[in-house]
Every structure is written in C-alpha cells, then in structure tokens.
Design a protein around this motif. Structure first.
Motif, PDB file in Angstrom:
ATOM      1  N   GLN A  58       0.723  -1.150   0.111  1.00  0.00           N
ATOM      2  CA  GLN A  58       0.068   0.042   0.116  1.00  0.00           C
ATOM      3  C   GLN A  58       0.873   1.078  -0.005  1.00  0.00           C
ATOM      4  N   LEU A 115      -5.717  -5.863  -1.207  1.00  0.00           N
ATOM      5  CA  LEU A 115      -7.192  -5.405  -0.557  1.00  0.00           C
ATOM      6  C   LEU A 115      -7.080  -3.891  -0.202  1.00  0.00           C
ATOM      7  N   TRP A 116      -6.176  -3.188  -0.241  1.00  0.00           N
ATOM      8  CA  TRP A 116      -5.722  -1.709   0.184  1.00  0.00           C
ATOM      9  C   TRP A 116      -6.577  -1.105  -1.165  1.00  0.00           C
ATOM     10  N   ARG A 136     -10.147  -1.417  -0.587  1.00  0.00           N
ATOM     11  CA  ARG A 136     -10.723  -0.568   0.475  1.00  0.00           C
ATOM     12  C   ARG A 136     -10.955   0.876  -0.097  1.00  0.00           C
ATOM     13  N   ASP A 156     -14.541   2.506   0.014  1.00  0.00           N
ATOM     14  CA  ASP A 156     -14.654   4.039   1.006  1.00  0.00           C
ATOM     15  C   ASP A 156     -15.430   4.978   0.047  1.00  0.00           C
ATOM     16  N   LEU A 169     -12.493  -6.893   5.644  1.00  0.00           N
ATOM     17  CA  LEU A 169     -12.450  -5.427   4.961  1.00  0.00           C
ATOM     18  C   LEU A 169     -14.062  -5.230   4.986  1.00  0.00           C
ATOM     19  N   CYS A 227     -16.279  -2.017   7.542  1.00  0.00           N
ATOM     20  CA  CYS A 227     -16.589  -0.955   6.602  1.00  0.00           C
ATOM     21  C   CYS A 227     -17.323   0.038   7.379  1.00  0.00           C
TER      22      CYS A 227
END
Length: 726
Positions: A533, A608-609, A612, A616, A661, A665
């Motif tokens: 990330q 997965l970053w 996300r 978001d 994840l 959230c």
C-alpha cells in the motif's frame, strides 16, 4: 549409336578369344537397342541379330562386325521377350497405315503372349475391340495422329474435354474423371425427367361443353386446363450430393468434378414460362446460380490453397472460361480470374515493397482487388505457413466488395502483430480505423478477446495456435508493454467499446492485469502480485491527476502519464489506483447497466488496500452504495458454490482479510455483505474445512475492539461459537 546388352562376360583364353565359364551353356542371340529411333524408320526399336552357328570345339569364335555403326559383337545371348506394343512385336510382322479401322491389315491381328493393345493399354488378348470392324485396335501404332488421339481419348475418357495430356493425368485425376462420368449419366436421366415436367390436373372444373357434364367429369374441359409444372428440385438434390462428394475427394479429383458439374448444369434449359414465387431449388433460374456460387467459391479456394502444377492450373481456368454460361449465370464469368501467387502486384505487397496495394500500369491505376473467398484462402495459407508479416501486409492492402467480411479478417491484424512480438503496434492498430472503414477493431472486441489481449500485453506471450480463442500453451514472442502503456491501452479500449465498458468481467480483467506479474504461472494464467500500500499522500496525488487523464483517454487523446507519479518505484500501484478511479467513474454513470459485481472485488486479489479505496469512495454516495451492495448480495446468493470453491483454493488468511474488510467498513450497508457471507459459510460448513482458521484470524484481528452489541460483533461471535464447538 546403339547399346549392346550382353550376358555376363566370361574370361578370355590365352589366344584372346572369349570362352564361356565351365558348365555354362553358350547363348545364341544378341539384342541391339537403338537410342535414337528416327521418324522415318518403320518404328521398331529393337534390331535383331541372327544367332551364329556354334564354332567347333577349340576354334575361336568369329567376330560379327557392323561396319556402318562401328559395332563389333563378340558374344550373343538369346533375349527374353518383354511386354511390348503390338507394332513392336518380333514374332509377327506389322503393317502401318494412318487410320485404317475397317479390318485387320496383313498379320496385324496375330499376337504373342506379351503383345499389348496400344489403345487400351492392356494385353491384346484382353482387348474387346482388337478385330472389331470400324475399331480394329490391332492396326493401332504410335506413328499415326489418328491412333494417338484414339489412345488419348480412351485412356483419359471424360478428361479429354479438359485438354489434358496423358503425362498430366495421375490416379487422382483419373478417379475424378470416373466419378464425373458416372454423375453425367445419372444427371442426364434426372434432367430428362425435369424436361418432361409434371402434368397437374385440376380436381374439379366447371364444364362449358354442350351438353354440360357435372364438374370434373368432362375430359375435354379437363384437358384444356391441364398444367405442366417443371420442378428442378430433384436435379438440384443430385448435383448437391455430387458436390458434397467432391469436397471429400483429393484436390485434383475435386477440381475435375466441380468443373465438370459446372459445365453440365450451365447447359440446362428452363422450359417453364415463369420462375417467380417458386422455391429456390424448384426454379432452374434460381437453383443453377446457387449451385454455381458454391462451385466457384470452392474452386477459388482450391486455386489458392492447392499447389496445382502450372499447366494443370491454367487448363482448369481455361476449361471454366470455355463454358458457355446462360444469361442467369453471367455474373460468374470472371470468377476464376484468381491471381497466382507469383503475380507481380501480389508479390510486391506480400514482400512489403508496396503498402498501398495499387500501382500504375500503362497509365492505368491497378488495385489489389480480390473476392472474399480468395482473401480468406490466402490468409489461411499464409497463417498455416506462419507468415504473419505477409498476412498483415496483405490484409492492409487488399480491397474487396464484401466490406464486412474483409473487416472481420482485418480485425485479426492486432493478433497477428502480437504473434510477431510487436505489442505496441498491436495496441495501436486496435484503435486506428482501417482505410474505407469507419470504425476501429476495438469497437468489435468481445469481453473474452479483451481479457486475452490484456494477458498478451501484460506478459509478452501469445497462444501457440493460430486462433487466439483456441486453448493450448502460450509462448513468449517479445517484450511486454510497460505498466503505464498497458493501463492506458486497456482503458482506451474499454472506453471505445460500450459492451466492454458496461461489462463487469472486463473491469475485473483490467484490475487483474494491472495487478499481475509479467510472467505466467505454471498453469499458464496471470500471476497476481501483492503490491504494498503506497502512502496516503501518494494515493491522493494519483487520484487528483486521474480526473484529467481519464477524460483525455475517453477522448482517445494520446496521453502521457505524469513521470513524477507513473515512473517511480510505485508505478504499478499508481496504475492500479488509476484503474480504481476509472471504475468509480463508470459506477457513478452506469451502475444501472451492470448485472453483477462480485467478480470485481475478487479481482483485486491480495491488494485489499486498493479494494478498500474503492469501497470507501462508494460509501460517499447512498444510491451508488445501495445499488452496489444489492448486486453483490445477488451474486452471493446465486454463486454460493462457486465462491466457496474459489476460497477453498486460496489461504484462509486471505478469506479472513477479505471478509474483515467488509465487516469493518464504516457503512452498515457494506457490512451486510460480510455478514451474509458468514452465514453462507456457516450453513455450508461441510464444504469449508478451512473455516475453523477464520476463527483464529478474527481473534487475532481485534474482535474485542468491535463495539459490543452491534450486528457485526454478534454475528462474528456466533460464527466463532459454531466452529469452536467440540
């Protein structure tokens, strides 16, 4: 000069005379075979020397000297009689005339055991016309033009109409001629039935005679209203069966059969007065052009694909041009004017010396113009020989009246460029319109092709076969596109094609390609990478620059990615962020057009970053969030078994991170995705032996930090209790 054929040579004695070996009998004759048989000679190719009397024992054998030919014979051997034409027989004299067929001349009918018929090319004893009046094959010889023509016609049969020499005819041509002759006999019978027509009587007819009879009982009225109907259907069916058979034969036999069939049906006449509103097989004027189209198309392909000898190639074309075409077939007059492979214009195009496909000759502009079947056959031949460069040059230069068919072939140019390792030009060729065609090949790429092209650009590898959709191993052909080039081209493609833009599988292919290595794994698939990330400020910089970059890519502008962001050690991470931003823009504009969504989050793999980052931003828009969650829940309900099977092949740690994840959230709607997935695993725990490891992951991930009493805390605790029970 003559050749001497002796027996084994014995050793000479001291006096120089030749003596036979001990126990060997002395032979009695010699054969002199002439090398240069003169036209003025009687035609015999064998000179006979009479056996010499055996000298007395102890005497030296006398030498035989031919002063004219300067040949000296010192030993004689009686010859074995070999198979020969009747006119060369040594036992029976032969009389020659030009074309006497009334009766046998002299002793021409007499034969030995090895005499062959010059006409039939078989033993004279088996010839049925050896002494038949008006035929008399016994009088045939090779110095007569008449008898030579008779021999040629007998041995070639129907092939004589193709102007073929005996030296041209092999087993394939002879077989094709035999099949054609049988077809012609069957066709003649069926065609005569067609010409006779079918008499159709009206079932009932009002009588106009005097006295009047009941309807249908007056023979005079019925005869006047009888109609003759001509239906070509049976002839059409017979010809179709023959053409089907021809396509199963060798090329030479098939060519003879197709050409012969074309000549036969071209001579058919239509006795009917009207051919409108009739089935296409029943009307001759419709059926014959249909058959001609099939015949000429197949012949065009054969002239390109089959390596016919030059003389045979020309004779096939000349035969077709000699056919007298009826008015309803005039359109096929020039069908077989196919350029040979060594044609000047075609050769210069294939070798790259002429990229335009036209040239001036005697003040006129000539174009490389060919019919679609010929173009398809040339491409097939060149691809079979792996001449991909020549295929590309040819498709870019050739013209055709079938625009759509040619366009479909030209859409393969990017793939052929990949086959030679030129991936940058292949990427550009998909977005550059071909001349005379309004749109580019990118508009017609399918989602499956899009995925394969990204795989090729990412790895520099291509399918080993000649069809990109054909399964099989992949081979490397050149350096792949860089991260920036791959991302730019993938986005330009997806923006150029609405079907790709609105297909979630294409977006998942894009994300997977950007986040993968440039090498294939052992199974021949893309190898996902785990990208670290990047710092938050770097992410914000890329997101800020993405807006203008994506607008330019949508407008198909040649964009240069900022070097400060896309030429650093984090260039692959920057490209993944750019892809996420492009996906977000699509969702904001066209979420309603999507039918699924789950495959997109799965495509991120262990990055997965980046997932996300996507979730978001989705949370900022309520309608967008609701629509996305609805699609994911529908996918989970519909693909339970598939998603569990997928997670069985990955580590439980990844499954835990993926679920965590969603569970953590900030928006409750997105948390429902994780909760629903936990219920699926719990209900199908017999299929999830790895689920116990999730409990350990949840403990280590900070279950205690979740707010007590919330739905997430309760469901996760319930899930852990289920799998921790003994």
């Amino acid at each position: 000069m003559s050749r001497l054929t002796p027996s084994p040579v014995p050793s000479p004695d001291c006096s120089g005379a030749m003596e036979p070996a001990e126990g060997e009998e002395r032979e009695q004759s010699i054969i002199l075979i002439s090398d240069d048989e003169a036209e003025s000679s009687v035609g015999n190719s064998v000179l006979f020397v009479q056996p010499q009397e055996e000298p007395a024992l102890g005497e030296v054998k006398a030498e035989v000297v031919d002063e004219e030919s300067e040949l000296m014979v010192t030993y004689c051997k009686e010859a074995n009689v070999m198979p020969h034409a009747r006119y060369d027989c040594s036992k029976h004299p032969f009389e020659r005339t030009e074309n006497d067929t009334c009766s046998p001349l002299g002793e021409n009918a007499a034969i030995c055991d090895q005499c062959y018929c010059y006409i039939c090319d078989k033993l004279a004893s088996e010839c049925q016309q050896w002494t038949t009046p008006s035929l008399c094959h016994c009088n045939a010889h090779n110095k007569s033009r008449f008898w030579k023509e008779q021999r040629g016609f007998t041995l070639t049969g129907v092939l004589a109409t193709f102007d073929l020499e005996l030296s041209d005819i092999d087993a394939d041509l002879r077989h094709g001629g035999s099949l054609l002759l049988n077809f012609m006999q069957e066709l003649s019978v069926e065609y005569n039935k067609y010409l006779a027509g079918q008499r159709v009587f009206p079932p009932r007819h009002e009588c106009v005679c005097s006295p009047r009879l009941p309807p249908g009982e007056c023979s005079a009225c019925r005869s006047r209203s009888v109609q003759v109907v001509y239906k070509y259907s049976e002839v059409f069916a017979l010809v179709t069966r023959f053409l089907n058979q021809a396509e199963q034969e060798s090329p030479k036999a098939a060519a003879v059969m197709l050409l012969g069939a074309a000549k036969e049906i071209a001579a058919h006449k239509d006795p009917s007065l009207s051919w409108h509103n009739v089935d296409h097989t029943a009307s001759l004027k419709i059926a014959v052009p249909c058959l001609f189209r099939r015949i000429t198309t197949q012949l065009q392909r054969m002239l390109v694909l089959c390596d016919f000898p030059k003389t045979l190639y020309e004779k096939f074309i000349n035969f077709f041009h000699s056919i007298c075409l009826p008015c309803h077939c005039f359109g096929f007059s020039n069908s077989l004017k196919v350029l040979s492979w060594n044609h000047g214009l075609l050769t210069t195009v294939l070798k790259g010396q002429n990229i335009s496909g036209h040239r001036r000759q005697k003040g006129k502009k000539m174009f490389l113009w060919e019919t679609l079947p010929v173009i398809e056959a040339r491409v097939e031949k060149l691809v079979e020989k792996k001449n991909y460069r020549e295929v590309i040059r040819y498709l870019r230069a050739v013209k055709c009246d079938n625009t759509k068919g040619l366009r479909d072939l030209q859409d393969k140019i990017p793939f052929f460029l990949c086959k030679i390792g030129n991936f940058p030009e292949a990427a550009q060729a998909q977005l550059v319109p071909v001349k005379s065609i309004t749109c580019c090949s990118a508009c017609r790429i399918s989602p499956c092709q899009y995925k394969l092209y990204l795989k090729m650009f990412r790895t520099g590898s291509v399918p080993s076969g000649d069809d990109m959709l054909q399964p099989g191993p992949w081979v490397s052909t050149g350096p792949p596109l860089g991260d920036g080039g791959l991302t730019k081209h993938a986005l330009r493609l997806i923006y150029s094609n609405t079907s790709l833009y609105r297909n979630p599988a294409c977006w998942s292919s894009l994300i997977m390609a950007v986040g993968s290595s440039n090498t294939l794994n052992n199974s021949g698939e893309l190898q996902p990478l785990t990208l670290n990330q990047p710092p938050m400020d770097f992410q914000q910089q890329v997101l800020a620059a993405s807006q203008s970059l994506l607008e330019d890519l949508k407008a198909n502008v040649n964009v240069s990615l900022p070097r400060a962001l896309f030429s650093t050690e984090l260039q692959q991470e920057a490209c993944l962020i750019l892809a996420v931003q492009a996906l977000l823009q699509m969702l904001f504009c066209d979420l309603s057009s999507l039918t699924s969504f789950l495959e997109i989050p799965v495509a991120f793999g262990k990055n997965l970053w980046a997932l996300r980052l996507l979730l978001d931003h989705l949370s900022y828009e309520e309608n967008l969030l609701r629509g996305t969650v609805r699609l994911i829940l529908n996918d989970l309900s519909r693909e339970k078994a598939a998603i569990l099977k997928l997670w069985e092949d990955v580590s439980p740690h990844y499954v835990g991170e993926f679920l965590w994840l969603f569970l953590t959230c900030r928006h409750k709607k997105m948390q429902s995705v994780g909760l629903f997935t936990l219920n699926i695993i719990a209900e199908n725990r017999h299929m999830c032996p790895w689920a116990k490891h999730l409990c350990t992951f949840f403990h280590n991930s900070g279950l205690s930090h979740l707010s007590l009493g919330t739905a997430v805390h309760q469901e996760v605790s319930k899930f852990i209790n289920i799998f921790e029970q003994p």
